[in-house]
Motif scaffolding. Structure first.
Motif, PDB file in Angstrom:
ATOM      1  N   ALA A  97       0.873  -1.174   0.000  1.00  0.00           N
ATOM      2  CA  ALA A  97       0.000   0.000   0.000  1.00  0.00           C
ATOM      3  C   ALA A  97       0.909   1.223   0.000  1.00  0.00           C
ATOM      4  O   ALA A  97       1.916   1.252   0.714  1.00  0.00           O
ATOM      5  CB  ALA A  97      -0.913   0.010   1.220  1.00  0.00           C
ATOM      6  N   ALA A  98       0.564   2.220  -0.801  1.00  0.00           N
ATOM      7  CA  ALA A  98       1.442   3.387  -0.912  1.00  0.00           C
ATOM      8  C   ALA A  98       0.620   4.645  -1.151  1.00  0.00           C
ATOM      9  O   ALA A  98      -0.492   4.594  -1.692  1.00  0.00           O
ATOM     10  CB  ALA A  98       2.444   3.194  -2.048  1.00  0.00           C
ATOM     11  N   SER A  99       1.192   5.773  -0.735  1.00  0.00           N
ATOM     12  CA  SER A  99       0.577   7.063  -1.025  1.00  0.00           C
ATOM     13  C   SER A  99       0.466   7.243  -2.537  1.00  0.00           C
ATOM     14  O   SER A  99       1.281   6.718  -3.299  1.00  0.00           O
ATOM     15  CB  SER A  99       1.425   8.192  -0.430  1.00  0.00           C
ATOM     16  N   PHE A 100      -0.535   8.005  -2.950  1.00  0.00           N
ATOM     17  CA  PHE A 100      -0.864   8.104  -4.371  1.00  0.00           C
ATOM     18  C   PHE A 100       0.323   8.423  -5.279  1.00  0.00           C
ATOM     19  O   PHE A 100       0.550   7.716  -6.266  1.00  0.00           O
ATOM     20  CB  PHE A 100      -1.970   9.145  -4.581  1.00  0.00           C
ATOM     21  N   PRO A 101       1.117   9.474  -4.998  1.00  0.00           N
ATOM     22  CA  PRO A 101       2.222   9.772  -5.929  1.00  0.00           C
ATOM     23  C   PRO A 101       3.239   8.649  -6.017  1.00  0.00           C
ATOM     24  O   PRO A 101       3.796   8.385  -7.082  1.00  0.00           O
ATOM     25  CB  PRO A 101       2.852  11.040  -5.318  1.00  0.00           C
ATOM     26  N   VAL A 102       3.482   7.980  -4.895  1.00  0.00           N
ATOM     27  CA  VAL A 102       4.448   6.880  -4.877  1.00  0.00           C
ATOM     28  C   VAL A 102       3.915   5.697  -5.675  1.00  0.00           C
ATOM     29  O   VAL A 102       4.603   5.116  -6.520  1.00  0.00           O
ATOM     30  CB  VAL A 102       4.762   6.461  -3.426  1.00  0.00           C
ATOM     31  N   ALA A 103       2.660   5.318  -5.404  1.00  0.00           N
ATOM     32  CA  ALA A 103       2.062   4.151  -6.061  1.00  0.00           C
ATOM     33  C   ALA A 103       1.976   4.350  -7.565  1.00  0.00           C
ATOM     34  O   ALA A 103       2.166   3.406  -8.343  1.00  0.00           O
ATOM     35  CB  ALA A 103       0.676   3.871  -5.482  1.00  0.00           C
ATOM     36  N   ASN A 104       1.701   5.567  -7.987  1.00  0.00           N
ATOM     37  CA  ASN A 104       1.529   5.839  -9.412  1.00  0.00           C
ATOM     38  C   ASN A 104       2.846   6.128 -10.123  1.00  0.00           C
ATOM     39  O   ASN A 104       2.872   6.243 -11.346  1.00  0.00           O
ATOM     40  CB  ASN A 104       0.588   7.037  -9.614  1.00  0.00           C
ATOM     41  N   GLY A 105       3.928   6.254  -9.362  1.00  0.00           N
ATOM     42  CA  GLY A 105       5.202   6.610  -9.958  1.00  0.00           C
ATOM     43  C   GLY A 105       6.233   5.525  -9.826  1.00  0.00           C
ATOM     44  O   GLY A 105       6.116   4.449 -10.429  1.00  0.00           O
ATOM     45  N   SER A 130      -1.616   8.668   3.036  1.00  0.00           N
ATOM     46  CA  SER A 130      -0.623   8.151   3.968  1.00  0.00           C
ATOM     47  C   SER A 130      -1.247   7.566   5.244  1.00  0.00           C
ATOM     48  O   SER A 130      -0.843   6.483   5.689  1.00  0.00           O
ATOM     49  CB  SER A 130       0.395   9.240   4.320  1.00  0.00           C
ATOM     50  N   PRO A 131      -2.236   8.231   5.877  1.00  0.00           N
ATOM     51  CA  PRO A 131      -2.859   7.610   7.057  1.00  0.00           C
ATOM     52  C   PRO A 131      -3.532   6.276   6.736  1.00  0.00           C
ATOM     53  O   PRO A 131      -3.484   5.339   7.547  1.00  0.00           O
ATOM     54  CB  PRO A 131      -3.894   8.654   7.504  1.00  0.00           C
ATOM     55  N   VAL A 134      -0.923   3.479   6.599  1.00  0.00           N
ATOM     56  CA  VAL A 134      -0.542   3.004   7.931  1.00  0.00           C
ATOM     57  C   VAL A 134      -1.624   2.074   8.491  1.00  0.00           C
ATOM     58  O   VAL A 134      -1.312   1.031   9.084  1.00  0.00           O
ATOM     59  CB  VAL A 134      -0.289   4.189   8.879  1.00  0.00           C
ATOM     60  N   ASP A 135      -2.881   2.417   8.283  1.00  0.00           N
ATOM     61  CA  ASP A 135      -3.972   1.563   8.761  1.00  0.00           C
ATOM     62  C   ASP A 135      -3.910   0.173   8.136  1.00  0.00           C
ATOM     63  O   ASP A 135      -4.136  -0.836   8.811  1.00  0.00           O
ATOM     64  CB  ASP A 135      -5.324   2.203   8.441  1.00  0.00           C
ATOM     65  N   ARG A 136      -3.595   0.113   6.838  1.00  0.00           N
ATOM     66  CA  ARG A 136      -3.525  -1.193   6.160  1.00  0.00           C
ATOM     67  C   ARG A 136      -2.381  -2.034   6.715  1.00  0.00           C
ATOM     68  O   ARG A 136      -2.493  -3.247   6.818  1.00  0.00           O
ATOM     69  CB  ARG A 136      -3.341  -1.003   4.646  1.00  0.00           C
ATOM     70  N   VAL A 137      -1.278  -1.380   7.062  1.00  0.00           N
ATOM     71  CA  VAL A 137      -0.148  -2.110   7.635  1.00  0.00           C
ATOM     72  C   VAL A 137      -0.494  -2.622   9.027  1.00  0.00           C
ATOM     73  O   VAL A 137      -0.213  -3.777   9.367  1.00  0.00           O
ATOM     74  CB  VAL A 137       1.107  -1.217   7.680  1.00  0.00           C
ATOM     75  N   VAL A 138      -1.116  -1.773   9.826  1.00  0.00           N
ATOM     76  CA  VAL A 138      -1.468  -2.164  11.197  1.00  0.00           C
ATOM     77  C   VAL A 138      -2.427  -3.341  11.199  1.00  0.00           C
ATOM     78  O   VAL A 138      -2.306  -4.269  12.008  1.00  0.00           O
ATOM     79  CB  VAL A 138      -2.081  -0.962  11.952  1.00  0.00           C
ATOM     80  N   SER A 139      -3.384  -3.347  10.272  1.00  0.00           N
ATOM     81  CA  SER A 139      -4.368  -4.435  10.196  1.00  0.00           C
ATOM     82  C   SER A 139      -3.819  -5.682   9.512  1.00  0.00           C
ATOM     83  O   SER A 139      -4.533  -6.674   9.372  1.00  0.00           O
ATOM     84  CB  SER A 139      -5.622  -3.955   9.460  1.00  0.00           C
ATOM     85  N   ALA A 147       4.743   5.576   2.792  1.00  0.00           N
ATOM     86  CA  ALA A 147       3.956   6.757   3.126  1.00  0.00           C
ATOM     87  C   ALA A 147       4.876   7.933   3.417  1.00  0.00           C
ATOM     88  O   ALA A 147       6.061   7.768   3.724  1.00  0.00           O
ATOM     89  CB  ALA A 147       3.073   6.470   4.348  1.00  0.00           C
ATOM     90  N   TYR A 148       4.297   9.121   3.334  1.00  0.00           N
ATOM     91  CA  TYR A 148       5.034  10.323   3.700  1.00  0.00           C
ATOM     92  C   TYR A 148       5.045  10.498   5.218  1.00  0.00           C
ATOM     93  O   TYR A 148       4.137  10.057   5.916  1.00  0.00           O
ATOM     94  CB  TYR A 148       4.411  11.561   3.049  1.00  0.00           C
TER      95      TYR A 148
END
Length: 313
Positions: A97-105, A130-131, A134-139, A147-148
């Protein structure tokens, strides 16, 4: 019931035709083979081999058993190959799971590169805020998040993947494109594009503008870096965004210029604390780090070089 050792010795004798050959194949002593065979026949309550001309001849009962034993060894070989593929990172699932700019780049680019040599690998890639990452990682929905900063959660641990900054993205015919770097005060006379107030990176932009004492004309507010970059491409203004996306999806006619003073951003690898780490993910992270480093070294990220390194927290 016969043990796997019984079946192993039986299979080796059927393949080689002798105790000597079986011992050599299994790398054990001949007496050990003879002892296991004797115990195997006692367990099976039947004779499996007779001696003829110095060799062991299988009985009809042994011949009847051999196809099933061969099938069992075929499955064991397949399992061994599967284990080797899993250990070598050639099979398995990458859950990201990644923040939008990271995932798309650059993350999408790294996934594509990784899969070129590993067609048996499956990938689950979620593009989120980014929040939410983190939730996906925690679960434990994903093994790795990107994430940023800031990431403040006792249930995760983080490492710095890359340090970048907010930069100016504009058309190459823009009046400021001739500058090697853009001072924030130079923006006072031009339209800018930046993030919505609720976006995590907007606070970085507001802080540097406030410190410079200028109130620029914000033409468009966007939620995604990609949208801001696209608007800059069409001449709407200067996009104040995190520009690393352009390292993976270059757009002809656009340039990136460092913003001065620069505001450093950290992009973090996020993992659940004390969670097991798969071999396939370790190999992927190594590839991701190489690609990000290469983009910085060659200037393809459109950023000034920042010191890189993994700082675990």
């Amino acid at each position: 019931m016969l043990s796997m050792r019984h079946i192993e010795v039986f299979h080796a004798i059927m393949q080689t035709g002798s105790v000597t050959g079986a011992a050599r194949l299994l790398n054990i002593s001949q007496p050990a083979v003879s002892s296991v065979l004797k115990h195997c026949e006692a367990r099976a309550r039947m004779k499996l081999f007779t001696r003829a001309g110095g060799r062991l001849q299988p009985t009809p009962e042994a011949i009847a058993l051999f196809p099933d034993v061969s099938a069992l060894y075929g499955r064991l070989d397949a399992m061994d190959r599967l284990m080797q593929d899993l250990a070598g990172g050639r099979l398995g699932t990458l859950s990201l799971a990644a923040s939008f700019p990271v995932a798309n780049g650059y993350l999408a680019k790294a996934v594509a590169t990784f899969l070129e040599e590993r067609p048996g690998v499956r990938v689950v890639l979620q593009s989120l805020t980014s929040p939410q990452v983190v939730d996906r990682v925690v679960s434990r929905e994903v093994e790795l998040g990107i994430a940023y900063e800031p990431v403040v959660n006792a249930q995760v641990e983080t490492e710095v993947l890359i340090r970048s900054s907010i930069a100016c993205v504009m058309r190459d015919d823009h009046p400021l494109a001739a500058n090697k770097a853009i001072n924030v005060r130079d923006l006072a006379d031009y339209s800018i594009i930046t993030y919505l107030p609720q976006a995590m990176l907007r606070s970085h932009v507001d802080r540097i503008l406030s410190q410079a004492g200028i109130v620029p004309h914000v033409a468009v507010q966007v939620s995604l870096s990609l949208t801001g970059i696209a608007l800059a491409y069409y001449g709407t203004g200067i996009a104040l965004v995190e520009p690393f996306l352009l390292a993976s999806i270059p757009l002809p006619g656009l340039v990136t210029r460092p913003l001065r003073p620069h505001v450093e951003l950290e992009t973090l690898l996020v993992r659940a604390r004390a969670a097991p780490r798969s071999e396939i993910m370790a190999q992927f992270v190594a590839l991701l780090r190489r690609q990000v480093h290469d983009a910085l070294e060659t200037g393809h990220a459109g950023l000034p070089p920042f010191p890189q390194g993994a700082r675990q927290r």
